[in-house]
Design a protein around this motif. Sequence first.
Motif, PDB file in Angstrom:
ATOM      1  N   LEU A  35       0.757   0.429  -7.791  1.00  0.00           N
ATOM      2  CA  LEU A  35       0.889  -0.313  -6.530  1.00  0.00           C
ATOM      3  C   LEU A  35       1.239   0.632  -5.389  1.00  0.00           C
ATOM      4  O   LEU A  35       0.634   0.591  -4.319  1.00  0.00           O
ATOM      5  CB  LEU A  35       1.975  -1.385  -6.643  1.00  0.00           C
ATOM      6  N   LYS A  36       2.219   1.477  -5.621  1.00  0.00           N
ATOM      7  CA  LYS A  36       2.722   2.376  -4.588  1.00  0.00           C
ATOM      8  C   LYS A  36       1.641   3.331  -4.087  1.00  0.00           C
ATOM      9  O   LYS A  36       1.577   3.654  -2.906  1.00  0.00           O
ATOM     10  CB  LYS A  36       3.907   3.174  -5.142  1.00  0.00           C
ATOM     11  N   ASN A  37       0.777   3.757  -4.998  1.00  0.00           N
ATOM     12  CA  ASN A  37      -0.274   4.713  -4.640  1.00  0.00           C
ATOM     13  C   ASN A  37      -1.577   4.051  -4.217  1.00  0.00           C
ATOM     14  O   ASN A  37      -2.610   4.710  -4.114  1.00  0.00           O
ATOM     15  CB  ASN A  37      -0.508   5.687  -5.798  1.00  0.00           C
ATOM     16  N   ASN A  38      -1.518   2.744  -3.985  1.00  0.00           N
ATOM     17  CA  ASN A  38      -2.664   1.987  -3.458  1.00  0.00           C
ATOM     18  C   ASN A  38      -3.863   2.020  -4.405  1.00  0.00           C
ATOM     19  O   ASN A  38      -5.011   2.040  -3.966  1.00  0.00           O
ATOM     20  CB  ASN A  38      -3.051   2.503  -2.066  1.00  0.00           C
ATOM     21  N   LYS A  39      -3.602   2.017  -5.700  1.00  0.00           N
ATOM     22  CA  LYS A  39      -4.670   2.041  -6.702  1.00  0.00           C
ATOM     23  C   LYS A  39      -4.867   0.676  -7.363  1.00  0.00           C
ATOM     24  O   LYS A  39      -5.764   0.507  -8.165  1.00  0.00           O
ATOM     25  CB  LYS A  39      -4.352   3.074  -7.792  1.00  0.00           C
ATOM     26  N   ALA A  40      -4.023  -0.287  -7.028  1.00  0.00           N
ATOM     27  CA  ALA A  40      -4.073  -1.602  -7.668  1.00  0.00           C
ATOM     28  C   ALA A  40      -5.277  -2.401  -7.198  1.00  0.00           C
ATOM     29  O   ALA A  40      -5.667  -2.334  -6.034  1.00  0.00           O
ATOM     30  CB  ALA A  40      -2.796  -2.375  -7.376  1.00  0.00           C
ATOM     31  N   LYS A  41      -5.848  -3.158  -8.120  1.00  0.00           N
ATOM     32  CA  LYS A  41      -6.950  -4.057  -7.798  1.00  0.00           C
ATOM     33  C   LYS A  41      -6.450  -5.480  -7.606  1.00  0.00           C
ATOM     34  O   LYS A  41      -7.141  -6.322  -7.048  1.00  0.00           O
ATOM     35  CB  LYS A  41      -8.003  -4.035  -8.907  1.00  0.00           C
TER      36      LYS A  41
END
Length: 73
Positions: A35-41
Amino acid sequence: MAIIINLDVVMAQRKMGLTQLASEVNITMANLSILKNNKAKAIRLSTLEAICKTLDCQPGDILQYIDEDETDQ
């Protein structure tokens, strides 16, 4: 991706580290890092609620919409 997750910014403003937030929200460090690294879908609303409660913020402080058509120009 048109939705940007600004979790790292809010965490920095609250001076809260990944380990502490993961513990308080009851989420794995790996999932919180995604989530923190903006990788979540995707994000569960219950997870978003727990994060907002812990960080004392609103969902709009964490989530931001950016029109991809405007950024391509």
